[in-house]
Design an enzyme around this catalytic site. Structure first.
Site, PDB file in Angstrom:
ATOM      1  N   GLU A   1       1.354 -10.600  -6.102  1.00 56.19           N
ATOM      2  CA  GLU A   1       1.493 -10.877  -7.675  1.00 56.19           C
ATOM      3  C   GLU A   1       1.068  -9.724  -8.408  1.00 56.19           C
ATOM      4  O   GLU A   1      -0.094  -9.557  -8.436  1.00 56.19           O
ATOM      5  CB  GLU A   1       0.451 -12.034  -7.941  1.00 56.19           C
TER       6      GLU A   1
ATOM      7  N   GLU B   1       1.881  -2.022 -19.353  1.00 51.17           N
ATOM      8  CA  GLU B   1       0.827  -2.958 -19.365  1.00 51.17           C
ATOM      9  C   GLU B   1      -0.389  -2.701 -19.836  1.00 51.17           C
ATOM     10  O   GLU B   1      -1.021  -1.809 -19.160  1.00 51.17           O
ATOM     11  CB  GLU B   1       0.660  -3.878 -18.017  1.00 51.17           C
TER      12      GLU B   1
ATOM     13  N   CYS C   1      -2.134 -11.590 -16.576  1.00 51.37           N
ATOM     14  CA  CYS C   1      -0.826 -11.114 -16.022  1.00 51.37           C
ATOM     15  C   CYS C   1       0.151 -11.448 -16.617  1.00 51.37           C
ATOM     16  O   CYS C   1       1.360 -10.729 -16.924  1.00 51.37           O
ATOM     17  CB  CYS C   1      -0.556 -11.026 -14.481  1.00 51.37           C
TER      18      CYS C   1
ATOM     19  N   LYS D   1     -11.161 -10.610  -0.092  1.00 50.69           N
ATOM     20  CA  LYS D   1     -11.675  -9.413  -0.734  1.00 50.69           C
ATOM     21  C   LYS D   1     -11.724  -9.935  -2.108  1.00 50.69           C
ATOM     22  O   LYS D   1     -10.636  -9.834  -2.679  1.00 50.69           O
ATOM     23  CB  LYS D   1     -11.160  -7.946  -0.474  1.00 50.69           C
TER      24      LYS D   1
ATOM     25  N   GLY E   1      -0.161  -2.466  -5.473  1.00 46.96           N
ATOM     26  CA  GLY E   1       0.635  -3.234  -4.610  1.00 46.96           C
ATOM     27  C   GLY E   1       1.699  -2.503  -3.825  1.00 46.96           C
ATOM     28  O   GLY E   1       1.878  -2.430  -2.624  1.00 46.96           O
TER      29      GLY E   1
ATOM     30  N   GLY F   1      -3.007  -8.144  -8.226  1.00 47.82           N
ATOM     31  CA  GLY F   1      -3.214  -6.843  -9.042  1.00 47.82           C
ATOM     32  C   GLY F   1      -2.475  -5.816  -9.564  1.00 47.82           C
ATOM     33  O   GLY F   1      -1.370  -6.510  -9.617  1.00 47.82           O
ATOM     34  N   SER F   2      -2.683  -4.773  -9.720  1.00 51.62           N
ATOM     35  CA  SER F   2      -1.500  -4.007 -10.367  1.00 51.62           C
ATOM     36  C   SER F   2      -0.501  -3.419  -9.396  1.00 51.62           C
ATOM     37  O   SER F   2      -0.678  -3.525  -8.259  1.00 51.62           O
ATOM     38  CB  SER F   2      -2.241  -2.597 -10.751  1.00 51.62           C
TER      39      SER F   2
END
Ligand code: NAD
Length: 492
Positions: A265, A396, A299, A190, A248, A243-244
């Protein structure tokens, strides 16, 4: 008064390409016919309409991937798997300009950065094309009484789900697809709903390269619907996510149902440290690139800068000067160095962080607000006088926003640099080799860059300590993420 954004008055048109879901070797509509608009972040205008998949589409894709795993892909030799990956690398290069234009119109980043991402993607496919024929096990000699023949095999996991973010759409898809296919898995991927276009075109290139139907399925869709359906699906053996950290965690919860394997990740708030004995010009330039390239939507961005006190003003001043001269504009303008952020909601998030930082006492040396009133541009920003506990230092931001703090004592520096829940990357600038390696060892980070920042390569493992993730992408490590070890024990 409306500000004209450079290059946004006469944007090139979006190249034609697939807009459906890639399921079982064909581009198809969503089961319920749903579509969504994809926006150009330089203008905020809709530029394409794409199919948006839901639970039923994910289910169709999983069934197709399972058939392909049991059938055509299982029969494919390692060499033929490798050849397809190599062909895709060639096709990416043959279509380099078209793919770069699609990416830039979709994500916003300057064309030069899109070209760089895709060159890396092609190299990534080549690296794993070579791995396909080198997946092997070990012959082991046990110390049990009697006569034995024991060995290990490395086998594919089966159907893997892959969920990709919007900041490096095609490149991060490549990081996931290449090792998964090299090791014989089949895929339901996706893309991020903000940036599906280059990934759909990549799917088409895979078909042109001869990939059998169902081996790679691409279901564009919203995270909470299609993403959640992938994470929760009982027919998927592993989910790989970028992603974030918040997403996650949601994926981990959803994956618990069938205890599928998970690799993550996630984000970072990476410290970048400049010692007074560094080549200060190189350090300032490298540190500016570490936060401003790809609009800081990276990231591993070097988003927390620590500079030894006696050179703090000089180094941070140079970075601010560099920021002031970065040309902001549509990514399709060849002079642009800083494109728009990906979406309106992300622009609000980034400017919200800056405003909150300033309200809590941070001082912008440069930047500090939205740029223009059309598209999603933000000024590159350098904040000083920031408190270690403030949100701009701890969280972040994922935009071109640098927070800078001076330090005196290396021990205090190591504590502050590691005082974060993240642990993705770190940078160190010094001419003192012993110091460089000592600091590299002290950093709680998956990657440490010395006298450079952000250099990546398909052969180098990539991933994070602490809440920055589970597992590693790239390098031989990624092959382990897509295989199971089987031990075979024979009594002779
Ligand atoms: P996000 O986590 O919201 O989205 C990433 C992907 O996850 C998208 O495809 C999205 O549709 C999907 N998703 C969202 N909710 C989901 C759910 N409940 N279940 C399954 N899938 C879901 O992240 P974002 O805000 O769009 O992207 C920026 C974040 O990604 C930043 O925090 C950044 O640090 C992180 N990131 C990390 C890396 C890395 O390699 N570590 C790389 C790029 C981005």
């Amino acid at each position: 008064m409306s500000t004209t954004i450079r290059g946004s008055e006469k944007l090139p048109s979006l190249p034609a390409g697939p807009r459906g879901l890639l399921i079982d070797g064909k581009f198809v509509d969503a089961a319920d016919g749903a579509t969504m608009h994809v926006y150009n972040p330089a203008t905020g205008e809709a530029q394409a309409e794409v199919a948006v998949g839901g639970k039923e589409d994910v289910d169709r894709a999983v069934k197709s991937a399972r058939r392909a795993f049991e059938g055509a892909w299982r029969q494919a030799t390692p060499s033929s798997r490798g050849k397809i990956l190599w062909r895709v690398a060639d096709l990416i290069e043959q279509h380099a300009e078209e793919l770069a234009l699609i990416e830039t119109l979709d994500n916003g980043k300057p064309l030069a950065e899109s070209r760089g991402d895709h060159a890396f993607a092609a190299e990534c496919f080549r690296y794993y094309a070579g791995s396909a024929t080198k997946i092997d096990g070990r012959h082991v000699v046990p110390s049990l009484p009697g006569e034995w023949h024991t060995y290990t095999r490395r086998e594919p996991l089966g159907v893997v789900g892959q969920i990709v973010p919007w900041n490096f759409p095609l490149m991060l898809a490549a990081w996931k697809i290449a090792p998964a296919l090299a090791t014989g898995n089949t895929i339901v991927l996706k893309p991020a709903e903000q940036t599906p276009l280059s990934t759909l075109r990549l799917g088409e290139l895979f078909l042109e390269a001869g990939l059998p139907a169902g081996v790679l399925n691409i279901v564009n869709g919203y995270g909470e619907v299609a993403g959640e359906a992938i994470a929760a699906h009982g027919g998927i053996d592993k989910v790989a996510f970028t992603g974030s950290a918040q997403t996650g965690r949601a994926i981990l919860r959803a994956a618990a149902g069938n205890l599928k394997k998970v690799s993550l990740e996630l984000g970072g708030k990476s410290p970048n440290v400049v010692f007074a004995d560094a080549d200060l010009t190189a350090a300032a330039q490298g540190s500016a690139a570490a936060i401003f390239s790809h609009m800081g939507e990276v990231c591993i961005a070097g988003s927390r800068l620590y500079v030894e006190q006696n050179v703090f003003d000089e180094v941070v001043g140079e970075i601010a000067e560099e920021a002031k001269h970065l040309k902001i504009g549509a990514g399709t303008d060849p002079d642009t160095r800083l494109g728009p952020l990906v979406s309106e909601s992300h622009l609000d998030r980034v400017t919200g962080y800056i405003e909150e930082g300033v309200a809590s006492g941070a001082r912008p040396l440069t930047g500090g607000k939205r740029f223009g009133d059309r598209g999603y541009f933000v000024e590159p920003t350098v904040l000083v006088d920031v408190e270690p506990d403030s949100r701009v230092v701890r969280e972040e931001i994922f935009g071109p926003v640098l927070v800078a703090r001076p330090f005196k004592d290396p021990a205090e520096l190591a504590f502050e640099a590691n005082n974060t829940r993240y642990g993705l990357a770190a940078g160190v600038w010094t001419r003192d080799l012993s110091k460089a390696h000592r600091v590299a060892a002290a950093m709680q980070a998956g990657m440490v860059f010395i006298n450079t920042y952000g250099a990546i390569d398909p052969a180098l493992p990539f991933g994070g300590f602490k809440e920055s993730g589970w597992g590693r992408e790239l390098g031989p490590e990624a092959l382990d993420q897509y295989t199971e070890a089987k031990t075979v024990v024979v009594a002779l």
